[in-house]
Design a protein around this motif. Sequence first.
Motif, PDB file in Angstrom:
ATOM      1  N   GLU A  67      14.900 -33.970  34.439  1.00  0.00           N
ATOM      2  CA  GLU A  67      15.482 -32.645  34.659  1.00  0.00           C
ATOM      3  C   GLU A  67      16.188 -32.524  36.012  1.00  0.00           C
ATOM      4  O   GLU A  67      16.880 -31.535  36.265  1.00  0.00           O
ATOM      5  CB  GLU A  67      14.419 -31.553  34.524  1.00  0.00           C
ATOM      6  CG  GLU A  67      13.231 -31.694  35.432  1.00  0.00           C
ATOM      7  CD  GLU A  67      12.052 -32.452  34.830  1.00  0.00           C
ATOM      8  OE1 GLU A  67      10.933 -32.245  35.327  1.00  0.00           O
ATOM      9  OE2 GLU A  67      12.238 -33.244  33.882  1.00  0.00           O
ATOM     10  N   ASP A  68      16.066 -33.530  36.878  1.00  0.00           N
ATOM     11  CA  ASP A  68      16.756 -33.524  38.168  1.00  0.00           C
ATOM     12  C   ASP A  68      18.057 -34.325  38.144  1.00  0.00           C
ATOM     13  O   ASP A  68      18.635 -34.617  39.191  1.00  0.00           O
ATOM     14  CB  ASP A  68      15.834 -34.062  39.262  1.00  0.00           C
ATOM     15  CG  ASP A  68      14.705 -33.096  39.575  1.00  0.00           C
ATOM     16  OD1 ASP A  68      14.925 -31.874  39.477  1.00  0.00           O
ATOM     17  OD2 ASP A  68      13.594 -33.564  39.911  1.00  0.00           O
ATOM     18  N   LEU A  69      18.516 -34.679  36.945  1.00  0.00           N
ATOM     19  CA  LEU A  69      19.775 -35.402  36.767  1.00  0.00           C
ATOM     20  C   LEU A  69      20.749 -34.569  35.946  1.00  0.00           C
ATOM     21  O   LEU A  69      20.377 -34.032  34.904  1.00  0.00           O
ATOM     22  CB  LEU A  69      19.522 -36.730  36.031  1.00  0.00           C
ATOM     23  CG  LEU A  69      18.766 -37.800  36.796  1.00  0.00           C
ATOM     24  CD1 LEU A  69      18.362 -38.923  35.843  1.00  0.00           C
ATOM     25  CD2 LEU A  69      19.616 -38.351  37.926  1.00  0.00           C
ATOM     26  N   ASP A  70      21.989 -34.497  36.413  1.00  0.00           N
ATOM     27  CA  ASP A  70      23.056 -33.823  35.672  1.00  0.00           C
ATOM     28  C   ASP A  70      24.208 -34.790  35.474  1.00  0.00           C
ATOM     29  O   ASP A  70      24.696 -35.387  36.451  1.00  0.00           O
ATOM     30  CB  ASP A  70      23.584 -32.604  36.446  1.00  0.00           C
ATOM     31  CG  ASP A  70      22.531 -31.545  36.647  1.00  0.00           C
ATOM     32  OD1 ASP A  70      21.834 -31.212  35.675  1.00  0.00           O
ATOM     33  OD2 ASP A  70      22.403 -31.049  37.783  1.00  0.00           O
ATOM     34  N   ILE A  71      24.637 -34.960  34.228  1.00  0.00           N
ATOM     35  CA  ILE A  71      25.826 -35.776  33.982  1.00  0.00           C
ATOM     36  C   ILE A  71      27.035 -34.949  34.409  1.00  0.00           C
ATOM     37  O   ILE A  71      27.242 -33.839  33.920  1.00  0.00           O
ATOM     38  CB  ILE A  71      25.919 -36.200  32.507  1.00  0.00           C
ATOM     39  CG1 ILE A  71      24.726 -37.080  32.154  1.00  0.00           C
ATOM     40  CG2 ILE A  71      27.246 -36.938  32.243  1.00  0.00           C
ATOM     41  CD1 ILE A  71      24.597 -37.428  30.693  1.00  0.00           C
ATOM     42  N   VAL A  72      27.812 -35.493  35.363  1.00  0.00           N
ATOM     43  CA  VAL A  72      28.953 -34.751  35.902  1.00  0.00           C
ATOM     44  C   VAL A  72      30.293 -35.374  35.528  1.00  0.00           C
ATOM     45  O   VAL A  72      31.337 -34.745  35.684  1.00  0.00           O
ATOM     46  CB  VAL A  72      28.853 -34.594  37.435  1.00  0.00           C
ATOM     47  CG1 VAL A  72      27.645 -33.748  37.810  1.00  0.00           C
ATOM     48  CG2 VAL A  72      28.813 -35.946  38.141  1.00  0.00           C
ATOM     49  N   GLY A  73      30.276 -36.627  35.046  1.00  0.00           N
ATOM     50  CA  GLY A  73      31.532 -37.272  34.699  1.00  0.00           C
ATOM     51  C   GLY A  73      31.334 -38.459  33.786  1.00  0.00           C
ATOM     52  O   GLY A  73      30.250 -39.055  33.737  1.00  0.00           O
ATOM     53  N   VAL A  74      32.412 -38.781  33.058  1.00  0.00           N
ATOM     54  CA  VAL A  74      32.417 -39.923  32.143  1.00  0.00           C
ATOM     55  C   VAL A  74      33.753 -40.648  32.306  1.00  0.00           C
ATOM     56  O   VAL A  74      34.808 -40.013  32.382  1.00  0.00           O
ATOM     57  CB  VAL A  74      32.247 -39.478  30.669  1.00  0.00           C
ATOM     58  CG1 VAL A  74      32.305 -40.673  29.729  1.00  0.00           C
ATOM     59  CG2 VAL A  74      30.949 -38.696  30.492  1.00  0.00           C
ATOM     60  N   VAL A  75      33.692 -41.969  32.354  1.00  0.00           N
ATOM     61  CA  VAL A  75      34.899 -42.788  32.454  1.00  0.00           C
ATOM     62  C   VAL A  75      34.880 -43.818  31.330  1.00  0.00           C
ATOM     63  O   VAL A  75      33.869 -44.499  31.126  1.00  0.00           O
ATOM     64  CB  VAL A  75      35.000 -43.511  33.819  1.00  0.00           C
ATOM     65  CG1 VAL A  75      36.185 -44.469  33.839  1.00  0.00           C
ATOM     66  CG2 VAL A  75      35.118 -42.503  34.948  1.00  0.00           C
ATOM     67  N   ILE A  85      31.772 -47.575  29.097  1.00  0.00           N
ATOM     68  CA  ILE A  85      31.609 -46.133  29.159  1.00  0.00           C
ATOM     69  C   ILE A  85      30.678 -45.901  30.344  1.00  0.00           C
ATOM     70  O   ILE A  85      29.504 -46.292  30.304  1.00  0.00           O
ATOM     71  CB  ILE A  85      31.009 -45.532  27.864  1.00  0.00           C
ATOM     72  CG1 ILE A  85      31.844 -45.904  26.642  1.00  0.00           C
ATOM     73  CG2 ILE A  85      30.851 -44.020  28.019  1.00  0.00           C
ATOM     74  CD1 ILE A  85      33.241 -45.334  26.616  1.00  0.00           C
ATOM     75  N   ASP A  86      31.212 -45.319  31.406  1.00  0.00           N
ATOM     76  CA  ASP A  86      30.456 -45.083  32.628  1.00  0.00           C
ATOM     77  C   ASP A  86      30.045 -43.616  32.699  1.00  0.00           C
ATOM     78  O   ASP A  86      30.886 -42.726  32.554  1.00  0.00           O
ATOM     79  CB  ASP A  86      31.305 -45.399  33.855  1.00  0.00           C
ATOM     80  CG  ASP A  86      31.691 -46.861  33.956  1.00  0.00           C
ATOM     81  OD1 ASP A  86      30.936 -47.715  33.478  1.00  0.00           O
ATOM     82  OD2 ASP A  86      32.753 -47.142  34.546  1.00  0.00           O
ATOM     83  N   PHE A  87      28.768 -43.382  32.947  1.00  0.00           N
ATOM     84  CA  PHE A  87      28.235 -42.031  33.108  1.00  0.00           C
ATOM     85  C   PHE A  87      27.904 -41.823  34.579  1.00  0.00           C
ATOM     86  O   PHE A  87      27.195 -42.636  35.181  1.00  0.00           O
ATOM     87  CB  PHE A  87      26.973 -41.838  32.263  1.00  0.00           C
ATOM     88  CG  PHE A  87      27.219 -41.926  30.795  1.00  0.00           C
ATOM     89  CD1 PHE A  87      27.575 -40.808  30.052  1.00  0.00           C
ATOM     90  CD2 PHE A  87      27.107 -43.151  30.134  1.00  0.00           C
ATOM     91  CE1 PHE A  87      27.808 -40.899  28.692  1.00  0.00           C
ATOM     92  CE2 PHE A  87      27.339 -43.248  28.772  1.00  0.00           C
ATOM     93  CZ  PHE A  87      27.696 -42.123  28.048  1.00  0.00           C
ATOM     94  N   TYR A  88      28.408 -40.743  35.153  1.00  0.00           N
ATOM     95  CA  TYR A  88      28.146 -40.384  36.541  1.00  0.00           C
ATOM     96  C   TYR A  88      27.146 -39.237  36.557  1.00  0.00           C
ATOM     97  O   TYR A  88      27.370 -38.212  35.909  1.00  0.00           O
ATOM     98  CB  TYR A  88      29.444 -40.003  37.253  1.00  0.00           C
ATOM     99  CG  TYR A  88      30.318 -41.214  37.455  1.00  0.00           C
ATOM    100  CD1 TYR A  88      30.290 -41.918  38.649  1.00  0.00           C
ATOM    101  CD2 TYR A  88      31.128 -41.684  36.433  1.00  0.00           C
ATOM    102  CE1 TYR A  88      31.052 -43.060  38.833  1.00  0.00           C
ATOM    103  CE2 TYR A  88      31.900 -42.823  36.600  1.00  0.00           C
ATOM    104  CZ  TYR A  88      31.860 -43.503  37.798  1.00  0.00           C
ATOM    105  OH  TYR A  88      32.612 -44.641  37.964  1.00  0.00           O
ATOM    106  N   LEU A  89      26.046 -39.438  37.278  1.00  0.00           N
ATOM    107  CA  LEU A  89      24.961 -38.457  37.293  1.00  0.00           C
ATOM    108  C   LEU A  89      24.688 -37.978  38.711  1.00  0.00           C
ATOM    109  O   LEU A  89      24.492 -38.797  39.622  1.00  0.00           O
ATOM    110  CB  LEU A  89      23.680 -39.067  36.720  1.00  0.00           C
ATOM    111  CG  LEU A  89      23.762 -39.472  35.253  1.00  0.00           C
ATOM    112  CD1 LEU A  89      24.057 -40.948  35.114  1.00  0.00           C
ATOM    113  CD2 LEU A  89      22.491 -39.121  34.536  1.00  0.00           C
ATOM    114  N   ASN A  90      24.691 -36.672  38.873  1.00  0.00           N
ATOM    115  CA  ASN A  90      24.315 -36.063  40.131  1.00  0.00           C
ATOM    116  C   ASN A  90      22.783 -36.017  40.200  1.00  0.00           C
ATOM    117  O   ASN A  90      22.129 -35.563  39.260  1.00  0.00           O
ATOM    118  CB  ASN A  90      24.892 -34.650  40.231  1.00  0.00           C
ATOM    119  CG  ASN A  90      24.581 -34.003  41.551  1.00  0.00           C
ATOM    120  OD1 ASN A  90      24.722 -34.613  42.603  1.00  0.00           O
ATOM    121  ND2 ASN A  90      24.151 -32.760  41.498  1.00  0.00           N
ATOM    122  N   VAL A  91      22.235 -36.516  41.292  1.00  0.00           N
ATOM    123  CA  VAL A  91      20.786 -36.517  41.495  1.00  0.00           C
ATOM    124  C   VAL A  91      20.440 -35.304  42.357  1.00  0.00           C
ATOM    125  O   VAL A  91      20.787 -35.265  43.533  1.00  0.00           O
ATOM    126  CB  VAL A  91      20.331 -37.820  42.188  1.00  0.00           C
ATOM    127  CG1 VAL A  91      18.815 -37.828  42.344  1.00  0.00           C
ATOM    128  CG2 VAL A  91      20.811 -39.044  41.432  1.00  0.00           C
TER     129      VAL A  91
END
Length: 143
Positions: A67-75, A85-91
């Motif tokens: 619950e402390d991770l948010d997906i903010v972008g995909v490349v 497929i790259d997933f960028y996660l805000n911690v």
Amino acid sequence: MKTPIFYGAVHLLFYRDEHVLLLKRRNTGFEDGKWSVVAGRIDGGEEVKSAAIREAKEEAGVDILPEDLDIVGVVHRKNVNSEWIDFYLNVRAWSGEITNVEPHKCEALAWFPIRELPEPMIGYIRMALEKDHRLLWFESLGW
């Protein structure tokens, strides 16, 4: 018709007081000597957030709750012989002290002002860090 071969990766964005956590790669065979973020391949049968949690522990020695991770972008990124497929996660939070757990693959682990990113840096990582993470974003690279 070609059979697609996709690899998945997670990239963790740790922020603290307008600074971002970066690591300098070495002895990996990919972009060695360049700055990146805590990241890694998604293992087969592994969910995106689970992969991010595993990579954070393996590379930086910290624990993160899903619950402390948010997906903010995909490349969707194309290399010479592979597609990613790259997933960028805000911690948003973590427990433990960030430390270089893999010194054989990481020359340095350091905080940098988000507006003063170091060189050399992996290009798609720099692009991701310069994005507005308030809305989910998407990019195609290498096509």
